[in-house]
Each structure stands twice: as C-alpha cells, then as structure tokens.
Design an enzyme around this catalytic site. Structure first.
Site: not given
Ligand code: CP
Length: 339
Positions: A103, A133, A228, A297
């Site tokens: 990430r 996602q 979102d 997920r």
């Molecule tokens: N939706 C999602 O990526 O959640 P996190 O930021 O908790 O990983």
C-alpha cells in the site's frame, strides 16, 4: 496473464471472471471449514506506507488460511526509502518472499516495486487505484444480483469524490460491461484519462460511462449506489471546501435512497465517516451490504493469492521432499545431533 496485480484493466474480462469463480470456490471451502493449503510454506511481504484495517487483516488471514505466512513491513521499521532504494528492497524481498503486497502513497512506488521484483506484486491501494477492493466489489455485486440480472448488466452509481476507489470501480464495472455513473460536483469528477480507459472497456464489452452533477437522476435506475470518503489522509486542509461542495446534495441518506429502485443496495469500501458521506440510517439498513463487502476482502485476497502466487511456487513433494529431509538429517547426525 500478467505477473502482478496492479490495475484491474491489465486483465481481460474472461480472466477476471475466472478469478471471481476461484474466490467463490475458496469462500465455499472456508465456510465448510477447510481452505486448501495452496500457499503451504509461502511467505507474503506486506509493505504498508498508510494505515489499513481491511487490506492488512484480509491479506494476513488469507495467507494463513492458505498455509502461508505474512510479514507486516512498516516504513520506519524497514530501510525502504531511507537507507535503501526501492529497487534494492524489491530485489531483496524477491529473494526471501513469494509475493509482495504494498500500500503506497504514490502509484509510481508500486510500479517501481513491480519493475524490480521477480515475484508477483499486488497493489493494496495507491493514490491512483485500489484493484483488490474492486475485485472484491465485483464478487460482492455478483452475490447480490437483482432478480433477472447478470453481472454484465448492472447499473452502478458512484456518489462522491474521484477517489482511488472511484477509479477502480469505474475500471472494474466497465470491464464487466456494466453502466457506470459518477455523480459529483464538477471539481471532484473523474478525470478524462480515467473516462477514456472506461470508454475503451465499453467499446470492447458494452455498458456505458456517465459523469454528472445530477445525483438525483443518477440514482433513479441504480442497482448499486456506491460511496466513499470525501477526504483522505493529507487532505485535512481541504475539509471545509469539500464539505461545502458535497453537503447536503451528495450525502447518501434516506431521502436520496428513496429515489432509487426498491432493490438498490448500498456499497462502501470502508472506513466510513458516518454522518458525512452516508448516514447511519442507510449504512445500517437492510439495503446496505457493506459488511458482506468487507468480509469478501478476505475471500478475494485468497483468490488473488491462489491465482497469482500458487502456480509460481516450487514444490518438492513425495520422493524428492523425503530425499531433502533425509539428506539434512544425515548431515546433522554426522555432526552429533541425536534426535
Ligand atoms: N477498504 C480498505 O481498503 O480498507 P482499509 O483502508 O482498512 O484497508
């Protein structure tokens, strides 16, 4: 098939449908109490430059359920970007791990990791997109199809900012041939480059891309309303302007939802700012599928790992595995090990 999972549009519709079926099989196996150990002994290196609940936990649990193991690698605790280049970190992790999940603040970082890594790299969210996602969301949509519809003819209306989740939803839904609409104030609408990618999918698979300010019209035929956050880490200074632009017209609440068909469901990638982009009344209503989506997920990560990583693992089962074990034991015994 590409080695990495960086963008959903790197894959064809047929490949995405295959992985959706794999996710379904793994979810059924998990619910039945037995996930196949397709990643037995494999290691997953996970770099997280930003906080995460769902992505981190789902990948870590998925690795364990598949018989592997995940390492959480946090900048400040590893050398990345401080004392070691991105390329060297990618090369070293590739020598020790079987897959890298990252990430990253910047999309270029995940591209750099992928360029220098010899093992698959999975994008766990960047400032551009969030493909894991998106895959989970397609799977969740397929689980909640309205009567008489297939995954190819859904109408998905994304309400809110042109976030990384908005881009991935645009790319993934159009890859399936769906009708995608984003409803947002002009300043927060999807850029032309994203729309062009969506329209290239439309040319190949059907469906449509619409970007509009008219949220009331955008929900009228929606099968799914998706929203979102209106701001993310680093956008704190913009909160007053963003709140003013979105509130109250683009808030997903009972009044807006009453304009949608009775079967329409709410999706949100979470975390949610309750009472901001959506109200509790809708987030906690029977029309909300946000927690099915969150659970998925986990099943989606198992599918992605099984699909991309399991075929890359070298296996020395049977006679060869026994030969290695016997040879190592014989050596240790020759040095006085008596177990
Ligand atoms: N939706 C999602 O990526 O959640 P996190 O930021 O908790 O990983």
């Amino acid at each position: 098939m590409p080695k990495n999972f960086i963008h959903v549009y790197d894959f064809s519709q047929e490949e995405i449908l295959d992985v959706l079926e794999l996710i379904r099989l793994l979810k059924v196996a998990d619910k039945g109490g037995r996930t196949p150990r397709l990643l037995d002994g494999a290691s997953l290196g996970m770099i997280f430059e930003e906080p995460s609940t769902r992505t981190r936990v789902s990948f870590e649990v998925a690795a364990t359920k598949l018989g592997g193991h995940a390492l959480y690698l946090k900048p400040g605790e590893i050398h990345l970007g401080e004392r070691e280049s991105l390329a060297d970190t990618a090369r070293v992790l590739s020598r020790m791990c079987d897959v890298i999940v990252a990430r990253c603040w910047k999309h270029e970082t995940i591209l750099g990791l992928a360029k220098h890594s010899t093992v698959p790299v999975i994008n766990g969210l960047t400032d551009y997109n969030h493909p894991t996602q998106a895959l989970c969301d397609l799977f969740t949509m397929r689980e909640h199809l309205p009567a008489g519809k297939t995954i190819h003819d859904l109408k998905v209306t994304f309400i809110g900012d042109a976030t990384n989740v908005c881009s991935s939803t645009l790319f993934a839904t159009t890859l399936m041939g769906m009708d995608f609409t984003q409803a947002a104030p002009k300043a927060y609408q999807a850029p032309k480059a994203w729309v062009e990618i969506g329209r290239a999918n439309v040319a190949r698979y059907g469906g449509s891309v619409t970007i509009t300010e008219n949220v009331e019209e955008a929900v009228q035929e929606a099968d799914i309303i998706y929203t979102d956050l209106w701001w993310w880490c680093g956008q704190e200074a913009e909160i007053p302007d963003r709140r003013k632009a979105f509130m109250p017209r683009y808030q997903v609440n009972g009044q807006l939802f009453s304009r949608a068909p009775a079967h329409c469901k709410l999706m949100h990638c979470l975390p949610a700012s309750r009472g901001v982009e959506a109200t509790d009344e809708i987030l906690d209503s029977p029309r909300s599928i946000i927690f099915d989506q969150a659970e998925n997920r986990l099943h989606a990560e198992k599918g992605i790992l099984a699909w991309l990583v399991a075929p890359t693992l070298k296996r020395a089962d049977g006679a060869l595995g026994q030969y290695y074990a016997d040879q190592t034991r014989a050596f240790l015994r020759s040095r006085g090990w008596d177990n």
